[in-house]
Design a protein around this motif. Structure first.
Motif, mmCIF file in Angstrom:
data_model
loop_
_atom_site.group_PDB
_atom_site.id
_atom_site.type_symbol
_atom_site.label_atom_id
_atom_site.label_comp_id
_atom_site.label_asym_id
_atom_site.label_seq_id
_atom_site.Cartn_x
_atom_site.Cartn_y
_atom_site.Cartn_z
ATOM 1 N N MET A 1 0.826 -1.215 0.000
ATOM 2 C CA MET A 1 0.000 0.000 0.000
ATOM 3 C C MET A 1 0.859 1.264 0.000
ATOM 4 O O MET A 1 0.574 2.216 -0.719
ATOM 5 N N TYR A 2 1.932 1.230 0.807
ATOM 6 C CA TYR A 2 2.770 2.424 0.893
ATOM 7 C C TYR A 2 3.398 2.747 -0.461
ATOM 8 O O TYR A 2 3.307 3.874 -0.951
ATOM 9 N N LYS A 3 4.045 1.732 -1.079
ATOM 10 C CA LYS A 3 4.754 1.996 -2.327
ATOM 11 C C LYS A 3 3.811 2.179 -3.515
ATOM 12 O O LYS A 3 4.145 2.856 -4.486
ATOM 13 N N LEU A 4 2.621 1.588 -3.422
ATOM 14 C CA LEU A 4 1.659 1.697 -4.526
ATOM 15 C C LEU A 4 0.853 2.987 -4.489
ATOM 16 O O LEU A 4 0.553 3.574 -5.528
ATOM 17 N N LEU A 5 0.498 3.433 -3.286
ATOM 18 C CA LEU A 5 -0.405 4.575 -3.168
ATOM 19 C C LEU A 5 0.204 5.785 -2.453
ATOM 20 O O LEU A 5 0.190 6.897 -2.971
ATOM 21 N N ILE A 6 0.726 5.538 -1.247
ATOM 22 C CA ILE A 6 1.161 6.656 -0.406
ATOM 23 C C ILE A 6 2.407 7.328 -0.956
ATOM 24 O O ILE A 6 2.458 8.547 -1.109
ATOM 25 N N ARG A 7 3.442 6.532 -1.277
ATOM 26 C CA ARG A 7 4.686 7.129 -1.755
ATOM 27 C C ARG A 7 4.509 7.915 -3.062
ATOM 28 O O ARG A 7 5.010 9.049 -3.160
ATOM 29 N N PRO A 8 3.813 7.370 -4.069
ATOM 30 C CA PRO A 8 3.624 8.167 -5.298
ATOM 31 C C PRO A 8 2.929 9.498 -5.039
ATOM 32 O O PRO A 8 3.264 10.509 -5.669
ATOM 33 N N LEU A 9 1.984 9.505 -4.095
ATOM 34 C CA LEU A 9 1.289 10.742 -3.749
ATOM 35 C C LEU A 9 2.228 11.711 -3.049
ATOM 36 O O LEU A 9 2.316 12.891 -3.414
ATOM 37 N N PHE A 10 2.953 11.226 -2.056
ATOM 38 C CA PHE A 10 3.889 12.066 -1.312
ATOM 39 C C PHE A 10 4.976 12.640 -2.218
ATOM 40 O O PHE A 10 5.398 13.790 -2.063
ATOM 41 N N PHE A 11 5.436 11.831 -3.177
ATOM 42 C CA PHE A 11 6.537 12.251 -4.037
ATOM 43 C C PHE A 11 6.130 13.296 -5.078
ATOM 44 O O PHE A 11 6.979 13.792 -5.816
ATOM 45 N N LEU A 12 4.848 13.640 -5.096
ATOM 46 C CA LEU A 12 4.385 14.723 -5.964
ATOM 47 C C LEU A 12 4.723 16.093 -5.372
ATOM 48 O O LEU A 12 4.678 17.099 -6.075
ATOM 49 N N PHE A 13 5.056 16.104 -4.080
ATOM 50 C CA PHE A 13 5.242 17.362 -3.367
ATOM 51 C C PHE A 13 6.699 17.569 -2.954
ATOM 52 O O PHE A 13 7.501 16.640 -2.947
ATOM 53 N N ASP A 14 7.016 18.794 -2.576
ATOM 54 C CA ASP A 14 8.349 19.149 -2.106
ATOM 55 C C ASP A 14 8.754 18.255 -0.934
ATOM 56 O O ASP A 14 7.971 18.076 0.012
ATOM 57 N N PRO A 15 9.961 17.664 -0.952
ATOM 58 C CA PRO A 15 10.371 16.718 0.092
ATOM 59 C C PRO A 15 10.292 17.269 1.510
ATOM 60 O O PRO A 15 9.845 16.572 2.427
ATOM 61 N N GLU A 16 10.732 18.511 1.705
ATOM 62 C CA GLU A 16 10.732 19.060 3.068
ATOM 63 C C GLU A 16 9.314 19.344 3.550
ATOM 64 O O GLU A 16 8.971 19.081 4.706
ATOM 65 N N LYS A 17 8.470 19.835 2.654
ATOM 66 C CA LYS A 17 7.078 20.112 3.035
ATOM 67 C C LYS A 17 6.339 18.822 3.369
ATOM 68 O O LYS A 17 5.566 18.763 4.338
ATOM 69 N N ILE A 18 6.561 17.777 2.578
ATOM 70 C CA ILE A 18 5.863 16.512 2.822
ATOM 71 C C ILE A 18 6.385 15.843 4.092
ATOM 72 O O ILE A 18 5.662 15.122 4.773
ATOM 73 N N HIS A 19 7.647 16.109 4.429
ATOM 74 C CA HIS A 19 8.209 15.587 5.688
ATOM 75 C C HIS A 19 7.432 16.152 6.873
ATOM 76 O O HIS A 19 7.010 15.405 7.776
ATOM 77 N N HIS A 20 7.204 17.452 6.874
ATOM 78 C CA HIS A 20 6.457 18.084 7.967
ATOM 79 C C HIS A 20 4.986 17.645 7.965
ATOM 80 O O HIS A 20 4.390 17.432 9.027
ATOM 81 N N PHE A 21 4.421 17.479 6.786
ATOM 82 C CA PHE A 21 3.041 16.997 6.689
ATOM 83 C C PHE A 21 2.914 15.590 7.264
ATOM 84 O O PHE A 21 1.961 15.282 7.996
ATOM 85 N N THR A 22 3.886 14.738 6.943
ATOM 86 C CA THR A 22 3.864 13.362 7.449
ATOM 87 C C THR A 22 3.931 13.333 8.968
ATOM 88 O O THR A 22 3.234 12.536 9.615
ATOM 89 N N PHE A 23 4.763 14.192 9.544
ATOM 90 C CA PHE A 23 4.843 14.276 11.002
ATOM 91 C C PHE A 23 3.473 14.607 11.591
ATOM 92 O O PHE A 23 3.022 13.964 12.557
ATOM 93 N N SER A 24 2.817 15.603 11.028
ATOM 94 C CA SER A 24 1.494 16.006 11.521
ATOM 95 C C SER A 24 0.489 14.875 11.359
ATOM 96 O O SER A 24 -0.337 14.630 12.249
ATOM 97 N N LEU A 25 0.566 14.175 10.226
ATOM 98 C CA LEU A 25 -0.363 13.075 9.962
ATOM 99 C C LEU A 25 -0.177 11.934 10.955
ATOM 100 O O LEU A 25 -1.154 11.424 11.528
ATOM 101 N N VAL A 26 1.074 11.529 11.169
ATOM 102 C CA VAL A 26 1.351 10.426 12.099
ATOM 103 C C VAL A 26 0.934 10.804 13.516
ATOM 104 O O VAL A 26 0.317 9.998 14.242
ATOM 105 N N ARG A 27 1.218 12.041 13.909
ATOM 106 C CA ARG A 27 0.845 12.500 15.245
ATOM 107 C C ARG A 27 -0.679 12.472 15.416
ATOM 108 O O ARG A 27 -1.199 12.032 16.443
#
Length: 346
Positions: A1-27
């Motif tokens: 699921m991660y490599k098929l759906l989540i990673r392709p979506l995340f990789f559409l965005f700026d790496p540093e911005k998506i890093h901070h978004f991921t932190f907020s999401l996991v929290r």
């Protein structure tokens, strides 16, 4: 699921911005009733053969998260649910600093690598202490420490000591980060005479505490054999507890990324698959040449269980992931731990 759906979506965005978004999401997700239990059931592996006793510390498994991911110690409690045996926070500097100008984090998708020139961006020592006071004690926490960018050369050691003394009650082991290519006066931080001074001062500070903490040195993957021999001598001379091999690389040899792309990106430290073999060779050299005289934490290009086993077979006692965690997802931790169990039972 991660490599098929989540990673392709995340990789559409700026790496540093998506890093901070991921932190907020996991929290956010970990605050939802039942989600923490789901994460643990999906990713955590408990087995006697995974346990490691190192630095007088008990690791429930040998797979850790390298420094740089949770710089400010804001997500380590939540990240513990993904099956890590230990997490390294930082790099922490005495004062908060913004780091290098953006854009400073770049994906090399075809190479499964990352180039960064973050420049020790973090909120500083006091902010890290504030977060570490929330530690739920789920796993071993390492403290990766460095100097502020604006610190004068004669005051480098003061910066390390300030972080060491401040974090001492809150972390289980320390990492002296002297090998990051994205900080000023990198040459001095790799000078053997200065390292002798730095390590001696930090060890003297360590002895002032009732319970001393292990201290390890993080080295670059680009060192030649004579420089690695110096590291072996340094560890012996100073009685350091171990070495982390390795940090990011400045070498761009053999990348699939075009010269145009690399020129566009500019300078920075390379991590991920492109440095896998280089870091493994460093581990093997240190282990064999020193006759396994000190523990080694292996990091660099671990994107599969096979990659992790190669590091361990080369001489690593523990391993850390970072770029592999981004490219492969949290399932990688479970895959590595299951492979270690299988290997132990053969």
């Amino acid at each position: 699921m991660y490599k098929l759906l989540i990673r392709p979506l995340f990789f559409l965005f700026d790496p540093e911005k998506i890093h901070h978004f991921t932190f907020s999401l996991v929290r956010f997700l970990c605050k939802v009733p039942g989600v923490t239990s789901i994460f643990k059931s999906l990713y955590t592996v408990n087995h006697k053969s995974l346990e490691r006793q190192l630095f007088d510390l008990h690791f429930k498994n040998p797979v850790g998260l390298a420094a740089g991911f949770d710089k400010n110690a804001v997500l380590y409690n939540e990240l513990a649910n993904f099956g890590f045996g230990f997490i390294e926070i930082g790099t922490v500097t005495p004062k908060g600093q913004v780091g290098n100008p953006k854009k400073r984090l770049f994906r090399l998708k075809d190479d499964k690598g990352i180039i960064n020139r973050m420049g020790f961006n973090n909120k500083g020592l006091e902010a890290a202490i504030h977060q570490l006071k929330k530690n739920r004690g789920q796993l071993i926490i390492g403290g990766n420490i460095g100097k502020n960018t604006q610190t004068k050369p004669e005051d480098y050691t003061k910066d390390y000591l300030e972080c060491f003394n401040g974090l001492h009650p809150y972390v289980d082991y320390f990492v002296l980060n002297v090998s990051c290519p994205n900080v000023s006066s990198h040459a001095k931080l790799n000078d053997k005479d200065y390292l002798l001074e730095l390590i001696s001062e930090v060890q003297a500070a360590n002895k002032t505490f009732a319970k001393q903490k292990p201290i390890v040195l993080k080295i670059a993957p680009d060192l030649n054999t004579s420089q690695l021999d110096e590291i072996i001598d340094l560890v012996k001379e100073t009685n350091l507890d171990g070495v982390i091999a390795s940090n990011t690389s400045v070498d761009r040899t053999g990348l699939k990324a075009s010269e145009e792309r690399l020129t566009e990106i500019g300078n920075g430290g390379l991590s991920g698959q492109p440095i896998k073999e280089k870091s493994t060779r460093v581990i093997q050299y240190l282990s064999e040449k020193s006759n396994k005289a000190f523990p080694i934490i292996g990091v660099g290009g671990i994107h599969s269980a096979k990659d992790a086993l190669e590091k361990i077979e080369a001489g690593a006692d523990l391993v850390q992931i970072y770029t592999g965690f981004i490219y492969e997802g949290p399932k990688l931790i479970k895959q590595i731990n299951k492979a270690i169990i299988k290997k132990a039972n053969q």
